[in-house]
Design an enzyme around this catalytic site. Structure first.
Site, PDB file in Angstrom:
ATOM      1  CD  GLU A 143      92.641  89.249 114.407  1.00  8.63           C
ATOM      2  OE1 GLU A 143      93.135  88.217 114.595  1.00  8.63           O
ATOM      3  OE2 GLU A 143      93.188  89.862 112.332  1.00  8.63           O
ATOM      4  CD  GLU A 195     101.188  91.371 114.099  1.00 12.25           C
ATOM      5  OE1 GLU A 195     100.660  89.706 113.283  1.00 12.25           O
ATOM      6  OE2 GLU A 195      99.793  91.163 115.419  1.00 12.25           O
ATOM      7  CB  SER A 251      99.930  90.395 104.252  1.00 13.61           C
ATOM      8  OG  SER A 251      98.385  91.044 104.683  1.00 13.61           O
TER       9      SER A 251
END
Ligand code: PEP
Length: 255
Positions: free
Chosen positions: A103, A172, A217
């Site tokens: 992000e 990730e 997740s």
């Protein structure tokens, strides 16, 4: 072949832009549950927004929970409005600093070079650096996953000073973050084994001891399968780290 070593797992929570002062109650609740967790079972880290690092550090004092930061600036000080240096988050109580989260890479255009500089800034303050890497869905579909991971690991790692005590790698996949989607266990195994080889190339024997986390997740329902994969030394958890009950549901895999 990679030397066989024991690595203490770590479950790290990334609260992202969630959490106010009242969120310390989640830390208190988690600490209570963790009283039953043997200290050698795993390390536990929560990386809240910078505004509550100091509060949560106080709350977590004397518990098995460490507090970290989600980012730092690569410079020590200067004209960088809105940014925080590694020294600032360290002073607030951060023991580890996440750098290069996808992000940050996407929202703030952070390159591998910037991520490496941030990791160096973290280590310079005697904080650990959790360096994140991961492919997009487009890159996975184009079968470029290992190429992307190779480039990111090579260029995002601090060039010197990294050891197994102050460096963690987090794999990730961007498409698995916050989506409820996860790679297959074989896909996770493949990437983690690949990262392990790269770490050994970069750091020699120390590379065999560096922890590699899977993130994307992870939930109580899939944690034991994912954490059971070879070379998965823990997890970086977003959504499921916000509530003590969910986060404990993942941590207790190691109990
Ligand atoms: C993350 O933000 O690092 C993450 C893995 O998020 P989530 O667990 O919500 O997918």
């Amino acid at each position: 072949m990679a030397p066989s070593v024991r690595r203490k797992p770590i479950i790290a929570g990334n609260w992202k832009m969630n959490g106010l002062q009242k969120s310390k109650s989640e830390v208190t609740k988690l600490a209570k549950r963790m009283e039953k967790l043997p200290t050698r079972a795993c390390d536990v880290l929560i990386c809240p927004p910078a505004t509550i690092i100091a509060t949560l550090s106080q709350t977590a004092k004397g518990t098995q929970i460490a507090i970290g930061a989600q980012d730092c600036h690569q410079n020590d000080s200067g004209a960088h409005t809105g940014d925080l240096s590694a020294a600032m988050v360290k002073e607030a109580g951060a023991k580890w600093i996440i750098v290069g989260h996808s992000e940050r890479r996407t929202d703030h255009g952070e390159t591998d070079k910037v991520v490496a500089a941030k990791a160096i800034a973290a280590l310079g303050q005697k904080c650990g650096a959790i360096v994140c890497v991961g492919e997009t869905l487009k890159e996975r579909k184009a079968k470029d996953t290992l190429k992307v991971i190779s480039r990111q690991v090579r260029n995002s790692l601090p060039k010197e000073g990294a050891t197994a005590k102050n460096l963690i790698l987090a794999y990730e996949p961007v498409w698995a973050i916050g989506t409820g989607l996860t790679p297959t266990l074989d896909q996770i195994r493949e990437v983690h084994a690949f990262i392990r080889k790269k770490l050994i190339t970069a750091l020699g024997d120390e590379g065999a001891k560096v922890r590699i986390l899977y993130g994307g997740s992870v939930k109580p329902a899939n944690a034991s399968d994912i954490l059971g994969v070879e070379d998965v030394d823990g997890a970086l958890v977003g959504g499921a780290s916000l509530k003590a009950s969910d986060f404990w549901g993942i941590i207790k895999t190691y109990a």
